[in-house]
Design a protein around this motif. Structure first.
Motif, PDB file in Angstrom:
ATOM      1  N   VAL A 237      10.958  -6.923  -1.458  1.00  0.00           N
ATOM      2  CA  VAL A 237      10.954  -5.308  -1.470  1.00  0.00           C
ATOM      3  C   VAL A 237      10.906  -5.032  -2.789  1.00  0.00           C
ATOM      4  N   ARG A 238      11.909  -5.645  -3.873  1.00  0.00           N
ATOM      5  CA  ARG A 238      11.774  -5.239  -5.184  1.00  0.00           C
ATOM      6  C   ARG A 238      10.490  -5.820  -5.830  1.00  0.00           C
ATOM      7  N   LEU A 239      10.329  -7.207  -5.655  1.00  0.00           N
ATOM      8  CA  LEU A 239       9.007  -7.837  -6.205  1.00  0.00           C
ATOM      9  C   LEU A 239       7.748  -6.942  -5.751  1.00  0.00           C
ATOM     10  N   SER A 240       7.536  -6.502  -4.727  1.00  0.00           N
ATOM     11  CA  SER A 240       6.523  -5.636  -4.330  1.00  0.00           C
ATOM     12  C   SER A 240       6.546  -4.390  -4.738  1.00  0.00           C
ATOM     13  N   ILE A 241       7.421  -3.784  -5.206  1.00  0.00           N
ATOM     14  CA  ILE A 241       7.470  -2.431  -5.941  1.00  0.00           C
ATOM     15  C   ILE A 241       7.082  -2.746  -7.344  1.00  0.00           C
ATOM     16  N   VAL A 242       7.436  -4.052  -7.986  1.00  0.00           N
ATOM     17  CA  VAL A 242       7.085  -4.356  -9.697  1.00  0.00           C
ATOM     18  C   VAL A 242       5.585  -4.584  -9.415  1.00  0.00           C
ATOM     19  N   THR A 243       5.255  -5.523  -8.405  1.00  0.00           N
ATOM     20  CA  THR A 243       3.700  -5.921  -8.190  1.00  0.00           C
ATOM     21  C   THR A 243       2.741  -4.604  -8.163  1.00  0.00           C
ATOM     22  N   ALA A 244       3.150  -3.763  -7.300  1.00  0.00           N
ATOM     23  CA  ALA A 244       2.690  -2.608  -7.149  1.00  0.00           C
ATOM     24  C   ALA A 244       2.400  -1.578  -8.311  1.00  0.00           C
ATOM     25  N   VAL A 245       3.396  -1.408  -9.238  1.00  0.00           N
ATOM     26  CA  VAL A 245       3.464  -0.680 -10.278  1.00  0.00           C
ATOM     27  C   VAL A 245       2.476  -1.531 -11.487  1.00  0.00           C
ATOM     28  N   LEU A 246       2.748  -2.858 -11.632  1.00  0.00           N
ATOM     29  CA  LEU A 246       1.858  -3.517 -12.569  1.00  0.00           C
ATOM     30  C   LEU A 246       0.350  -3.487 -12.266  1.00  0.00           C
ATOM     31  N   SER A 247       0.141  -3.556 -10.782  1.00  0.00           N
ATOM     32  CA  SER A 247      -1.184  -3.203 -10.412  1.00  0.00           C
ATOM     33  C   SER A 247      -1.897  -2.048 -10.667  1.00  0.00           C
ATOM     34  N   ILE A 248      -1.214  -1.061 -10.372  1.00  0.00           N
ATOM     35  CA  ILE A 248      -1.705   0.481 -10.799  1.00  0.00           C
ATOM     36  C   ILE A 248      -1.852   0.509 -12.395  1.00  0.00           C
ATOM     37  N   THR A 249      -0.809  -0.073 -13.102  1.00  0.00           N
ATOM     38  CA  THR A 249      -1.327  -0.332 -14.718  1.00  0.00           C
ATOM     39  C   THR A 249      -2.213  -0.907 -15.034  1.00  0.00           C
ATOM     40  N   ASN A 250      -2.571  -2.046 -14.383  1.00  0.00           N
ATOM     41  CA  ASN A 250      -3.713  -2.946 -14.568  1.00  0.00           C
ATOM     42  C   ASN A 250      -4.966  -2.172 -14.259  1.00  0.00           C
TER      43      ASN A 250
ATOM     44  N   LYS B 204      -5.015  -7.375 -19.957  1.00  0.00           N
ATOM     45  CA  LYS B 204      -4.767  -8.941 -19.355  1.00  0.00           C
ATOM     46  C   LYS B 204      -3.271  -9.255 -19.207  1.00  0.00           C
ATOM     47  N   ILE B 205      -2.291  -8.737 -20.172  1.00  0.00           N
ATOM     48  CA  ILE B 205      -1.153  -8.938 -19.918  1.00  0.00           C
ATOM     49  C   ILE B 205      -0.529  -8.411 -18.641  1.00  0.00           C
ATOM     50  N   THR B 206      -0.623  -6.996 -18.324  1.00  0.00           N
ATOM     51  CA  THR B 206      -0.443  -6.495 -16.935  1.00  0.00           C
ATOM     52  C   THR B 206      -1.060  -7.230 -15.935  1.00  0.00           C
ATOM     53  N   GLU B 207      -2.020  -7.802 -15.912  1.00  0.00           N
ATOM     54  CA  GLU B 207      -2.879  -8.590 -15.102  1.00  0.00           C
ATOM     55  C   GLU B 207      -2.042  -9.893 -14.633  1.00  0.00           C
ATOM     56  N   LEU B 208      -1.729 -10.375 -15.821  1.00  0.00           N
ATOM     57  CA  LEU B 208      -0.870 -11.616 -15.525  1.00  0.00           C
ATOM     58  C   LEU B 208       0.299 -11.474 -15.065  1.00  0.00           C
ATOM     59  N   ALA B 209       1.240 -10.363 -15.484  1.00  0.00           N
ATOM     60  CA  ALA B 209       2.423 -10.169 -15.191  1.00  0.00           C
ATOM     61  C   ALA B 209       2.301  -9.764 -13.586  1.00  0.00           C
ATOM     62  N   SER B 210       1.291  -9.097 -12.975  1.00  0.00           N
ATOM     63  CA  SER B 210       1.197  -8.538 -11.650  1.00  0.00           C
ATOM     64  C   SER B 210       0.867  -9.790 -10.748  1.00  0.00           C
ATOM     65  N   TRP B 211      -0.221 -10.932 -11.301  1.00  0.00           N
ATOM     66  CA  TRP B 211      -0.501 -11.837 -10.386  1.00  0.00           C
ATOM     67  C   TRP B 211       0.846 -12.806 -10.453  1.00  0.00           C
ATOM     68  N   SER B 212       1.844 -12.929 -11.531  1.00  0.00           N
ATOM     69  CA  SER B 212       3.016 -13.679 -11.231  1.00  0.00           C
ATOM     70  C   SER B 212       3.835 -13.029 -10.397  1.00  0.00           C
TER      71      SER B 212
ATOM     72  N   LEU C  24     -12.335  -7.184  -6.802  1.00  0.00           N
ATOM     73  CA  LEU C  24     -11.621  -7.267  -5.623  1.00  0.00           C
ATOM     74  C   LEU C  24     -10.195  -7.551  -5.745  1.00  0.00           C
ATOM     75  N   PHE C  25      -9.757  -8.523  -6.537  1.00  0.00           N
ATOM     76  CA  PHE C  25      -8.550  -9.168  -6.625  1.00  0.00           C
ATOM     77  C   PHE C  25      -7.429  -8.101  -7.409  1.00  0.00           C
ATOM     78  N   HIS C  26      -8.128  -7.223  -7.965  1.00  0.00           N
ATOM     79  CA  HIS C  26      -6.966  -6.334  -8.578  1.00  0.00           C
ATOM     80  C   HIS C  26      -6.580  -5.286  -7.371  1.00  0.00           C
ATOM     81  N   VAL C  27      -7.579  -5.046  -6.887  1.00  0.00           N
ATOM     82  CA  VAL C  27      -7.356  -4.026  -5.537  1.00  0.00           C
ATOM     83  C   VAL C  27      -6.679  -5.011  -4.340  1.00  0.00           C
ATOM     84  N   TRP C  28      -6.884  -6.128  -4.254  1.00  0.00           N
ATOM     85  CA  TRP C  28      -6.237  -6.895  -3.488  1.00  0.00           C
ATOM     86  C   TRP C  28      -4.687  -6.930  -3.638  1.00  0.00           C
ATOM     87  N   MET C  29      -4.547  -7.130  -4.947  1.00  0.00           N
ATOM     88  CA  MET C  29      -2.886  -7.264  -5.211  1.00  0.00           C
ATOM     89  C   MET C  29      -1.963  -6.073  -5.190  1.00  0.00           C
ATOM     90  N   PHE C  30      -2.734  -4.967  -5.420  1.00  0.00           N
ATOM     91  CA  PHE C  30      -2.207  -3.526  -5.079  1.00  0.00           C
ATOM     92  C   PHE C  30      -2.050  -3.407  -3.659  1.00  0.00           C
TER      93      PHE C  30
END
Length: 174
Positions: free
Chosen positions: A96-109, A123-131, A66-72
């Motif tokens: 705005v910039r961080l939300s774009i980065v988070t969305a891209v990392l979440s899609i990659t994850n 796991k690396i992309t998950e950690l980066a998107s959570w951060s 659920l939290f992978h979809v939540w972040m995206f």
């Protein structure tokens, strides 16, 4: 008559909702609120799986939680809402910039959940998107503190800086 009252109430509700959404602090308060809900759900630890993918990593199936979809979802939502007020300050542009980065990392994850192997990269992309997600929400917390807490603190220091009347000074010294 009741239908007319119901229409006027719904129109009033829609008008009030538009005022709230147009407020410049709405994205920040929404970010803080949904972050608090996220922390509460993590404390309950529901471990709700959204999908079990057919991909395999290290002999086990990859599960989309659920939290992978939540972040995206919430990073895109906060990014779109914050995009409207991005000219207000650096915190908004940063969000705005961080939300774009988070969305891209979440899609990659999420995409890596459907590909065989690549567990370490997933796991690396998950950690980066959570951060980046937490940094984005920390910026919202910062903005809420600056707008709501600092004026309150400055008012309290002004009150403490005032001179006391002579009878109160005698009571304080006395």
């Amino acid at each position: 008559m009741n239908l007319l009252r119901a229409k006027s109430r719904s129109l009033l509700f829609v008008t009030q909702l538009r005022k709230v959404v147009r407020n410049k602090m709405f994205p920040h308060t929404l970010g803080v609120l949904q972050w608090a809900v996220l922390i509460l759900t993590l404390a309950i630890n529901p471990n709700i799986s959204v999908a079990v993918t057919s991909a395999i990593a290290d002999g086990g199936l990859k599960v989309l939680m659920l939290f992978h979809v939540w972040m995206f979802f919430f990073s895109v939502l906060l990014g779109l809402i914050s995009h409207r007020i991005r000219t207000e300050g650096t915190a908004e542009r940063f969000i705005v910039r961080l939300s774009i980065v988070t969305a891209v990392l979440s899609i990659t994850n999420i995409t890596l959940h459907f590909i065989n192997d690549f567990a370490l990269l997933m796991k690396i992309t998950e950690l980066a998107s959570w951060s980046s997600y937490n940094i984005m929400l920390s910026a919202s917390v910062y903005k809420v503190i600056v707008v709501f807490l600092l004026p309150t603190l400055s008012k309290s220091t002004e009150i403490e800086g005032e001179t006391l009347s002579s009878d109160r000074q005698a009571w304080v010294q006395g």
